[in-house]
Each structure stands twice: as structure tokens, then as C-alpha cells.
Scaffold this motif. Structure first.
Motif, PDB file in Angstrom:
ATOM      1  N   ILE A 235       0.838  -1.198   0.000  1.00  0.00           N
ATOM      2  CA  ILE A 235       0.000   0.000   0.000  1.00  0.00           C
ATOM      3  C   ILE A 235       0.874   1.250   0.000  1.00  0.00           C
ATOM      4  O   ILE A 235       2.076   1.193   0.279  1.00  0.00           O
ATOM      5  CB  ILE A 235      -0.980   0.023   1.202  1.00  0.00           C
ATOM      6  CG1 ILE A 235      -0.224   0.090   2.540  1.00  0.00           C
ATOM      7  CG2 ILE A 235      -1.910  -1.181   1.172  1.00  0.00           C
ATOM      8  CD1 ILE A 235      -1.128   0.314   3.752  1.00  0.00           C
ATOM      9  N   GLN A 236       0.229   2.374  -0.273  1.00  0.00           N
ATOM     10  CA  GLN A 236       0.901   3.680  -0.205  1.00  0.00           C
ATOM     11  C   GLN A 236       0.654   4.267   1.180  1.00  0.00           C
ATOM     12  O   GLN A 236      -0.309   3.899   1.858  1.00  0.00           O
ATOM     13  CB  GLN A 236       0.325   4.623  -1.268  1.00  0.00           C
ATOM     14  CG  GLN A 236       0.453   4.117  -2.684  1.00  0.00           C
ATOM     15  CD  GLN A 236       1.892   3.949  -3.106  1.00  0.00           C
ATOM     16  OE1 GLN A 236       2.725   4.806  -2.860  1.00  0.00           O
ATOM     17  NE2 GLN A 236       2.198   2.818  -3.733  1.00  0.00           N
ATOM     18  N   LYS A 237       1.479   5.206   1.575  1.00  0.00           N
ATOM     19  CA  LYS A 237       1.318   5.853   2.876  1.00  0.00           C
ATOM     20  C   LYS A 237      -0.072   6.478   3.002  1.00  0.00           C
ATOM     21  O   LYS A 237      -0.689   6.450   4.070  1.00  0.00           O
ATOM     22  CB  LYS A 237       2.412   6.901   3.078  1.00  0.00           C
ATOM     23  CG  LYS A 237       2.557   7.367   4.481  1.00  0.00           C
ATOM     24  CD  LYS A 237       3.767   8.270   4.642  1.00  0.00           C
ATOM     25  CE  LYS A 237       3.957   8.630   6.097  1.00  0.00           C
ATOM     26  NZ  LYS A 237       5.128   9.451   6.309  1.00  0.00           N
ATOM     27  N   SER A 238      -0.605   6.988   1.914  1.00  0.00           N
ATOM     28  CA  SER A 238      -1.928   7.625   1.926  1.00  0.00           C
ATOM     29  C   SER A 238      -3.071   6.623   2.140  1.00  0.00           C
ATOM     30  O   SER A 238      -4.196   7.021   2.423  1.00  0.00           O
ATOM     31  CB  SER A 238      -2.147   8.384   0.615  1.00  0.00           C
ATOM     32  OG  SER A 238      -2.106   7.479  -0.476  1.00  0.00           O
ATOM     33  N   GLU A 239      -2.799   5.333   2.023  1.00  0.00           N
ATOM     34  CA  GLU A 239      -3.828   4.304   2.154  1.00  0.00           C
ATOM     35  C   GLU A 239      -3.852   3.643   3.535  1.00  0.00           C
ATOM     36  O   GLU A 239      -4.659   2.744   3.773  1.00  0.00           O
ATOM     37  CB  GLU A 239      -3.616   3.219   1.095  1.00  0.00           C
ATOM     38  CG  GLU A 239      -3.714   3.734  -0.328  1.00  0.00           C
ATOM     39  CD  GLU A 239      -3.292   2.697  -1.356  1.00  0.00           C
ATOM     40  OE1 GLU A 239      -4.073   2.482  -2.298  1.00  0.00           O
ATOM     41  OE2 GLU A 239      -2.197   2.122  -1.225  1.00  0.00           O
TER      42      GLU A 239
ATOM     43  N   GLU B 265      -4.820   4.674   6.609  1.00  0.00           N
ATOM     44  CA  GLU B 265      -6.063   4.809   7.376  1.00  0.00           C
ATOM     45  C   GLU B 265      -7.155   3.883   6.842  1.00  0.00           C
ATOM     46  O   GLU B 265      -7.883   3.262   7.605  1.00  0.00           O
ATOM     47  CB  GLU B 265      -6.549   6.270   7.374  1.00  0.00           C
ATOM     48  CG  GLU B 265      -5.648   7.222   8.142  1.00  0.00           C
ATOM     49  CD  GLU B 265      -5.438   6.822   9.601  1.00  0.00           C
ATOM     50  OE1 GLU B 265      -6.406   6.391  10.258  1.00  0.00           O
ATOM     51  OE2 GLU B 265      -4.293   6.927  10.078  1.00  0.00           O
ATOM     52  N   GLN B 266      -7.266   3.790   5.539  1.00  0.00           N
ATOM     53  CA  GLN B 266      -8.257   2.917   4.910  1.00  0.00           C
ATOM     54  C   GLN B 266      -7.948   1.451   5.241  1.00  0.00           C
ATOM     55  O   GLN B 266      -8.850   0.670   5.562  1.00  0.00           O
ATOM     56  CB  GLN B 266      -8.239   3.130   3.396  1.00  0.00           C
ATOM     57  CG  GLN B 266      -9.247   2.299   2.640  1.00  0.00           C
ATOM     58  CD  GLN B 266      -9.151   2.528   1.133  1.00  0.00           C
ATOM     59  OE1 GLN B 266      -8.329   3.297   0.653  1.00  0.00           O
ATOM     60  NE2 GLN B 266      -9.987   1.838   0.396  1.00  0.00           N
ATOM     61  N   PHE B 267      -6.677   1.073   5.197  1.00  0.00           N
ATOM     62  CA  PHE B 267      -6.268  -0.297   5.543  1.00  0.00           C
ATOM     63  C   PHE B 267      -6.608  -0.602   7.000  1.00  0.00           C
ATOM     64  O   PHE B 267      -7.151  -1.657   7.313  1.00  0.00           O
ATOM     65  CB  PHE B 267      -4.766  -0.475   5.294  1.00  0.00           C
ATOM     66  CG  PHE B 267      -4.249  -1.841   5.653  1.00  0.00           C
ATOM     67  CD1 PHE B 267      -4.419  -2.913   4.801  1.00  0.00           C
ATOM     68  CD2 PHE B 267      -3.601  -2.051   6.857  1.00  0.00           C
ATOM     69  CE1 PHE B 267      -3.954  -4.177   5.141  1.00  0.00           C
ATOM     70  CE2 PHE B 267      -3.132  -3.307   7.207  1.00  0.00           C
ATOM     71  CZ  PHE B 267      -3.305  -4.371   6.340  1.00  0.00           C
TER      72      PHE B 267
ATOM     73  N   LYS C 173     -10.335  -1.291   7.860  1.00  0.00           N
ATOM     74  CA  LYS C 173     -10.829  -2.626   7.527  1.00  0.00           C
ATOM     75  C   LYS C 173     -10.488  -3.639   8.620  1.00  0.00           C
ATOM     76  O   LYS C 173     -10.949  -4.765   8.580  1.00  0.00           O
ATOM     77  CB  LYS C 173     -10.230  -3.096   6.204  1.00  0.00           C
ATOM     78  CG  LYS C 173     -10.733  -2.333   5.004  1.00  0.00           C
ATOM     79  CD  LYS C 173     -10.073  -2.845   3.742  1.00  0.00           C
ATOM     80  CE  LYS C 173     -10.514  -2.066   2.528  1.00  0.00           C
ATOM     81  NZ  LYS C 173      -9.795  -2.484   1.320  1.00  0.00           N
TER      82      LYS C 173
ATOM     83  N   ILE D 225       4.625  -0.699   3.259  1.00  0.00           N
ATOM     84  CA  ILE D 225       4.807   0.559   2.538  1.00  0.00           C
ATOM     85  C   ILE D 225       6.298   0.618   2.202  1.00  0.00           C
ATOM     86  O   ILE D 225       7.148   0.561   3.101  1.00  0.00           O
ATOM     87  CB  ILE D 225       4.404   1.765   3.408  1.00  0.00           C
ATOM     88  CG1 ILE D 225       2.910   1.660   3.732  1.00  0.00           C
ATOM     89  CG2 ILE D 225       4.747   3.078   2.706  1.00  0.00           C
ATOM     90  CD1 ILE D 225       2.459   2.593   4.826  1.00  0.00           C
TER      91      ILE D 225
END
Length: 113
Positions: free
Chosen positions: A14-18, A20-22, A25, A68
Motif C-alpha cells: 500500500i501507499q502511505k496515503s492508504e 487509514e483505509q487499511f 478494515k 509501505i
């Protein structure tokens, strides 16, 4: 869930920006999210991936792993970081822990369990 563990890689890239979304879940009861900041193909990255592969079917909790990738200029040891988020934990237990032991497959696996 069983199929997800078999068809997807043990570690999601994942990217650093993802992040929170990860983590969102993995906010259910008895779920833990591990996010590692690693240099691709480093010794630490290989240990993390091996540990994730060995733990993906762990019956004690639902575990999710993400990586990341650090930039090429990053130091593979100094800049590497591994955190575990445990949102279902009750106070006074910490909701987030940072790994501080030896970056080996067994060291990471023991810390997670």
C-alpha cells in the motif's frame, strides 16, 4: 476469509496515503493490522513477509499485513518501522504497538502472537 488468505499475497503493498483505509478494515473485534515501512528486498522486508506468510492462517486472531516501501535513499535499518494496531483492545492496553525486537521471522511471529 479462507479464500482471501489463499488468493491474495500475505502482505498487501500500500501507499502511505492508504494506511487509514487499511486500518479501518481491521477495526472489528479480535482483528489486528500490521503496517511495516520497509526498503524493498531488504533483510527486514524478507523477514516480515516470511512472518506474515507463516501467520496468515493463525487461529488466535484475524491478522492483516501491509507494507509501505521506503524510497531508495532510505536506510534499510534506521528507517524501517513496524506497528500493530489493535483497536478492539480495552483500556489500559495500548491500541498501537511498535515493534522493537530482532527483525527475524521468528522474532516478528513471537511478537505478533
Amino acid at each position: 476469509d479462507w479464500l482471501r488468505k489463499r488468493e491474495q499475497p500475505a502482505v498487501a503493498e500500500i501507499q502511505k496515503s492508504e494506511v487509514e483505509q487499511f486500518l479501518a478494515k481491521s477495526s472489528s473485534a479480535n482483528a489486528f493490522a500490521l503496517v511495516a515501512f520497509l526498503k524493498k528486498n531488504s533483510v527486514r522486508a524478507k523477514a516480515y513477509i516470511k512472518a506474515a506468510e507463516s501467520l496468515i492462517s493463525y487461529r488466535g486472531a484475524k491478522l492483516r499485513f501491509a507494507a509501505i516501501w521506503l524510497p531508495k535513499s532510505a536506510d534499510p535499518k534506521k528507517d524501517a518501522k513496524l506497528t500493530m494496531s489493535r483497536f478492539s483492545m480495552e483500556d489500559p492496553d495500548e491500541k498501537q504497538l511498535e515493534f522493537a525486537a530482532s527483525w527475524t521471522e521468528s522474532g516478528i511471529s513471537k511478537w505478533v502472537k
